[in-house]
Structures are given as C-alpha cells and as structure tokens.
Design an enzyme around this catalytic site. Structure first.
Site, PDB file in Angstrom:
ATOM      1  N   ILE A  99      43.790  45.390  27.235  1.00 44.04           N
ATOM      2  CA  ILE A  99      42.941  46.349  26.518  1.00 44.04           C
ATOM      3  C   ILE A  99      43.521  47.761  26.669  1.00 44.04           C
ATOM      4  O   ILE A  99      43.761  48.220  27.783  1.00 44.04           O
ATOM      5  CB  ILE A  99      41.495  46.323  27.053  1.00 44.04           C
ATOM      6  CG1 ILE A  99      40.923  44.897  27.039  1.00 44.04           C
ATOM      7  CG2 ILE A  99      40.612  47.277  26.246  1.00 44.04           C
ATOM      8  CD1 ILE A  99      40.753  44.286  25.667  1.00 44.04           C
ATOM      9  N   TYR A 146      43.720  35.321  39.526  1.00 45.64           N
ATOM     10  CA  TYR A 146      42.843  35.856  38.482  1.00 45.64           C
ATOM     11  C   TYR A 146      42.606  34.801  37.392  1.00 45.64           C
ATOM     12  O   TYR A 146      41.456  34.539  36.998  1.00 45.64           O
ATOM     13  CB  TYR A 146      43.512  37.104  37.892  1.00 45.64           C
ATOM     14  CG  TYR A 146      42.781  37.762  36.764  1.00 45.64           C
ATOM     15  CD1 TYR A 146      41.533  38.341  36.954  1.00 45.64           C
ATOM     16  CD2 TYR A 146      43.358  37.839  35.494  1.00 45.64           C
ATOM     17  CE1 TYR A 146      40.877  38.974  35.908  1.00 45.64           C
ATOM     18  CE2 TYR A 146      42.707  38.475  34.452  1.00 45.64           C
ATOM     19  CZ  TYR A 146      41.473  39.039  34.658  1.00 45.64           C
ATOM     20  OH  TYR A 146      40.833  39.673  33.621  1.00 45.64           O
ATOM     21  N   GLY A 152      29.513  46.532  37.211  1.00 45.55           N
ATOM     22  CA  GLY A 152      30.911  46.953  37.087  1.00 45.55           C
ATOM     23  C   GLY A 152      31.075  47.902  35.912  1.00 45.55           C
ATOM     24  O   GLY A 152      32.076  47.853  35.187  1.00 45.55           O
ATOM     25  N   ASP A 207      26.731  46.117  44.522  1.00 46.36           N
ATOM     26  CA  ASP A 207      27.896  45.297  44.849  1.00 46.36           C
ATOM     27  C   ASP A 207      27.725  43.960  44.116  1.00 46.36           C
ATOM     28  O   ASP A 207      26.725  43.263  44.319  1.00 46.36           O
ATOM     29  CB  ASP A 207      27.912  45.104  46.379  1.00 46.36           C
ATOM     30  CG  ASP A 207      29.001  44.172  46.852  1.00 46.36           C
ATOM     31  OD1 ASP A 207      29.639  43.506  46.008  1.00 46.36           O
ATOM     32  OD2 ASP A 207      29.188  44.084  48.076  1.00 46.36           O
ATOM     33  N   GLY A 259      34.330  50.662  35.281  1.00 45.83           N
ATOM     34  CA  GLY A 259      35.717  50.266  35.030  1.00 45.83           C
ATOM     35  C   GLY A 259      36.180  50.670  33.638  1.00 45.83           C
ATOM     36  O   GLY A 259      35.458  51.355  32.899  1.00 45.83           O
ATOM     37  N   GLN A 260      37.400  50.231  33.297  1.00 52.18           N
ATOM     38  CA  GLN A 260      37.996  50.608  32.014  1.00 52.18           C
ATOM     39  C   GLN A 260      37.100  50.193  30.836  1.00 52.18           C
ATOM     40  O   GLN A 260      36.801  51.001  29.964  1.00 52.18           O
ATOM     41  CB  GLN A 260      39.382  49.958  31.860  1.00 52.18           C
ATOM     42  CG  GLN A 260      40.117  50.377  30.596  1.00 52.18           C
ATOM     43  CD  GLN A 260      41.241  49.410  30.205  1.00 52.18           C
ATOM     44  OE1 GLN A 260      41.334  48.298  30.720  1.00 52.18           O
ATOM     45  NE2 GLN A 260      42.081  49.841  29.296  1.00 52.18           N
ATOM     46  N   LYS A 289      39.146  32.912  36.345  1.00 50.35           N
ATOM     47  CA  LYS A 289      38.593  33.011  34.988  1.00 50.35           C
ATOM     48  C   LYS A 289      38.416  31.621  34.365  1.00 50.35           C
ATOM     49  O   LYS A 289      37.416  31.360  33.703  1.00 50.35           O
ATOM     50  CB  LYS A 289      39.477  33.901  34.109  1.00 50.35           C
ATOM     51  CG  LYS A 289      39.384  35.388  34.455  1.00 50.35           C
ATOM     52  CD  LYS A 289      37.992  35.947  34.163  1.00 50.35           C
ATOM     53  CE  LYS A 289      37.835  37.396  34.547  1.00 50.35           C
ATOM     54  NZ  LYS A 289      36.452  37.884  34.420  1.00 50.35           N
ATOM     55  N   ILE A 329      29.873  49.605  42.311  1.00 45.29           N
ATOM     56  CA  ILE A 329      29.904  49.769  43.761  1.00 45.29           C
ATOM     57  C   ILE A 329      29.959  51.254  44.142  1.00 45.29           C
ATOM     58  O   ILE A 329      29.518  51.649  45.202  1.00 45.29           O
ATOM     59  CB  ILE A 329      31.061  48.951  44.365  1.00 45.29           C
ATOM     60  CG1 ILE A 329      30.892  48.789  45.867  1.00 45.29           C
ATOM     61  CG2 ILE A 329      32.420  49.518  44.015  1.00 45.29           C
ATOM     62  CD1 ILE A 329      31.331  47.461  46.383  1.00 45.29           C
ATOM     63  N   ARG A 330      30.522  52.078  43.232  1.00 47.07           N
ATOM     64  CA  ARG A 330      30.411  53.534  43.382  1.00 47.07           C
ATOM     65  C   ARG A 330      30.351  54.154  41.990  1.00 47.07           C
ATOM     66  O   ARG A 330      30.825  53.553  41.021  1.00 47.07           O
ATOM     67  CB  ARG A 330      31.553  54.112  44.230  1.00 47.07           C
ATOM     68  CG  ARG A 330      32.937  53.961  43.680  1.00 47.07           C
ATOM     69  CD  ARG A 330      33.975  54.400  44.704  1.00 47.07           C
ATOM     70  NE  ARG A 330      34.175  53.388  45.740  1.00 47.07           N
ATOM     71  CZ  ARG A 330      34.973  52.328  45.616  1.00 47.07           C
ATOM     72  NH1 ARG A 330      35.652  52.151  44.513  1.00 47.07           N
ATOM     73  NH2 ARG A 330      35.105  51.450  46.595  1.00 47.07           N
TER      74      ARG A 330
END
Ligand code: SER
Length: 332
Positions: free
Chosen positions: A189, A159, A25, A69, A28-29, A163, A52-53
């Site tokens: 964040i 979510y 991942g 993935d 991401g941010q 977690k 994943i991309r």
C-alpha cells in the site's frame, strides 16, 4: 455543497443503522486514513480509534480514542461494551519484515487479536468484523502472475503463515458460528500521510520521501523485483466497500484477492524521474529480497470484481503524481 450533502446523508444513515465502529491499530499506515474515511462516512462520534499508543495525527483528536493492546482480550471486550460497538476493523499486525525478527510475538499479535475479535462476534457482542489479509499468503509454488483467488498457498514467512491461518479462522467462524467477517488481501500500500512500518513493500513509499528530500534512494530490493501495489485511496475504498456490501454478495469468507497495479523498483524509478529528473537509485538487497521473491508479481481479482463490484482507479502514473504532489507540500 455536494460533499456536505453526502456527509449529512451518511450521518443520518449511520444514525438510523446505529453503526458504531472500533478501529484496533488505528495509528498505523492504513488505520490513519481508514479512520478519517470512516469519520466522514459515519460521523466522528461513531468511530472509536484505538492503538497501543496515540499518534499525534489530527485525525485522532476528532474521535474518541482508547489506548488498547490488540492482544488484551479483556481490554477489547471492555472497550466494545463501553462504546456499544457494532463493527470492528482489526488493523493491528506485525508486517512481514518485522515479523521475521520476532516470530513468536508476530504469531501472538496477529493471531490472538483476530481470535479475540472473532469470539466477540460469535458471542454476539459485535455484528461485523473487518480483518485484512495480504498477498503474503501466497508462496513459492503459487502461480506468480495473475495469482488466482483459489490456488496453492505455501507462505514461507511468519507474517504469511499468520495471515493464511487467520483466513482459515475467518472462514471457520463464518461457516460454524455465522460470524459476519469480511477480508481482503492487501498488496503493498502506497500512501503519503502515515508511513508504513516493517513491510517488504515499504520501499515503494520510502523511495518518494528520499527522492524529494535527497534526490537519491538506496533500495533494499533488486531492480527487477515485481510486486503488486495499490494506492491508499483504493485500499480504503475497498475496505469500506466490502464492509458495506450485502452479506449475500460476500461469497468468499476467507479473504478476497484485490489488485491495482504491479511494478518493479526500476519501473517506479523511471516514473519518478519523469517528474524529478535528478533522482537516482542504487540497489543493496537485504533479507527482504527473499520475502519479495516468494510473493506474486500480479494478482487476479476478478472474484472480488464479480462479487462486490471491486475495481481500482490508480495506476502507476496516477500514484506517482499523487505521491510527489502531496509529499512536496508536506515535506518541503
Ligand atoms: N505490505 C505488506 C508487507 O510488506 C504486505 O502485506 O509486509
């Protein structure tokens, strides 16, 4: 000169320790900036970024990149073996707002990816795991102000449920299988390089983009919604610091509270207006208001401070100044 010296020392150290990192991942941010920080510390060749991309941020042309993935158990194992990975940073997740729209997929992604990685560590294919938790583990009955490390936890979002369950799994794998897993509970964040996606705290990034481009922003939370927030540089430093702490210092193996600052959309607006006096805001709360209302207003992070010396450096004024300066030069 000094930076060059630190860079060479870090390369030499990571060569001696032969740390080989996989970030799952990575695009991401948080992953984007974490990848850059880990490249600086360990050398780009020792950091394998995956997602994943692939994003076109130039940070991903510095290191090997794998299309991966996070729910693909065999894919992760193959990647770990191929690159002889020692440390995994598992950053892939569906955040709070998106997860509410697709609860089953959120559970599958957030939970199965963690179990795949924990099992690789249990089987000794990797040595160390970083997995982020969130302030979303707290709920309506948790104390709202200075929420303690150990307290009532009754998350009401998919979510938050994923977690909190993940935290329990982390501690279980540490206690029962000796898995060296380390975790922190990120607040919202704030960053200017990569955009967040699908979170409830995302307003605190969107607001800067809109302030610079359009002088106005429509906020999806009410003006007095207080939430814990942190600048990216602090979040990345916390992540790398906990991974480099002595194992004996990391006494909490579920996840650590960390904190920097807390503010409301109204307070953030006042700070932005100091630098952009024409900025205006209006409020159209949506379903994310209920999510925000279930979360803490501020966090007590003294356990992390005591155990591995954590402390934040960016307050609201420093965050606003960094965001506006950097976005002005990238957006305009
Ligand atoms: N930033 C996250 C969210 O809003 C919280 O961890 O979903």
């Amino acid at each position: 000169m000094r930076n060059r010296f630190i860079y060479i020392c870090n390369h030499f150290l990571s060569f001696l320790m032969s740390t080989k990192i996989l970030i799952i991942g990575a695009c991401g941010q948080i992953g984007t900036e974490l990848t850059a920080a880990l490249q600086t510390r360990y050398g780009a060749a020792n950091v394998i970024a995956s997602d994943i991309r692939k994003s076109d941020d130039k940070v991903f042309s510095e290191s090997p990149f794998e299309i991966l993935d996070a729910t693909d158990k065999l894919g992760i194992k193959t990647c770990v073996e191929k690159h002889q990975i020692t440390d995994v940073y598992l950053m892939a997740a569906l955040l709070s707002a998106t997860a509410e729209k697709n609860p089953e997929f959120a559970w599958e992604l957030n939970m199965n990816s963690l179990l795949h990685v924990l099992n690789l560590a249990k089987d000794k294919l990797i040595e160390k795991v970083f997995w982020p938790s969130s302030i979303a583990v707290f709920g309506k009955n948790s104390p709202k102000k200075q929420t303690p490390q150990h307290t009532i936890m009754d998350p009401s979002t998919v979510y938050g449920i994923s977690k909190l369950s993940g935290e329990r799994w982390c501690e279980y794998y540490y206690e029962n299988y000796g898995v060296d897993v380390r975790s922190i509970r990120y607040p919202g964040i704030i960053s200017w390089k990569a955009q967040p996606g699908g979170g409830t705290t995302d307003y605190a990034v969107e607001i800067f983009h809109e302030a610079i481009k359009n002088d106005s922003y429509t906020c999806f939370l009410k003006e007095n919604t207080m939430l814990p927030m942190m600048f990216m540089d602090d979040a990345v430093r916390a992540t790398i610091d906990i991974m480099n702490a002595e194992s004996t210092e990391v006494k909490v193996r579920s996840s650590y509270n960390i904190a920097a600052t807390s503010f409301t959309p109204k307070e953030l607006t006042v700070e932005i207006q100091e630098l952009l006096p024409n900025f205006t805001i209006n409020y159209e709360p949506d379903f994310r208001q209920a999510i925000a209302d279930s979360w803490p207003e501020s966090i007590d992070d003294t356990t992390a401070a005591n155990d591995w010396n954590w402390s934040a450096t960016f307050d609201i004024k420093a965050i606003v100044s960094e965001m506006i300066t950097n976005l002005k030069s990238t957006l305009v």
